[in-house]
Design a protein around this motif. Structure first.
Motif: not given
Length: 161
Positions: A82-86
């Motif tokens: 999971d590379n989604r910062e939010k």
């Protein structure tokens, strides 16, 4: 960059598939619209075969959701980050196995880095994908929606352990 920890990833869905076996062989439903998240609309499909020991990815999409079915032949190691910062699960990664011995469909939303490796000794492995975006857009006139981490020197994303 996240410190990766093994845990669930928000938005990733894993569906165990059932092989209905009889004297003719077997039938497996790989994707049903009535079992997809609301608003997810696959728009094309393709089949890929991967040689034993070979990886595809890791890469990610900015807008595309992938719906991969791993049913065999062959077995795959599947890794997701999971590379989604939010995201509430930013920094998590998942390790799955799917294919002939464990038929599954995996729904991978945009921003999730993903790759798979055929871990079969001799079998060429088959994967079916039902993405929700056309490859290169309508008439194949747009840029490819793909960030290829496998091409990066010293990438923190690897299909190896």
């Amino acid at each position: 960059m996240a410190n990766w920890k093994k845990d669930k990833i928000s938005g990733v869905i894993i569906q165990k598939l059932v092989k209905h076996v009889d004297e003719r062989g077997y039938l497996t439903e790989t994707m049903r619209v009535d079992e997809l998240p609301e608003g997810l609309n696959p728009i094309m499909s393709y089949v890929s075969y991967t040689e034993p020991g070979v990886s595809r990815g890791p890469h990610e999409h900015v807008e595309q959701t992938d719906i991969f079915s791993f049913i065999g032949p062959g077995n795959f190691k599947i890794k997701l980050w999971d590379n989604r910062e939010k995201s509430d699960t930013y920094g998590n990664y998942m390790l799955l196995y799917g294919g002939e011995d464990n038929p599954i469909t995996v729904i991978i939303p945009p921003g999730i880095i993903h790759g798979y490796k055929n871990v079969s000794k001799t079998a060429r492995g088959m994967v079916i994908n039902y993405p929700d975006k056309l490859f290169m857009g309508w008439g194949k006139k747009d840029a490819v929606d793909e960030i290829r981490h496998e091409d990066e020197a010293n990438s923190p994303f690897s299909m190896e352990d």
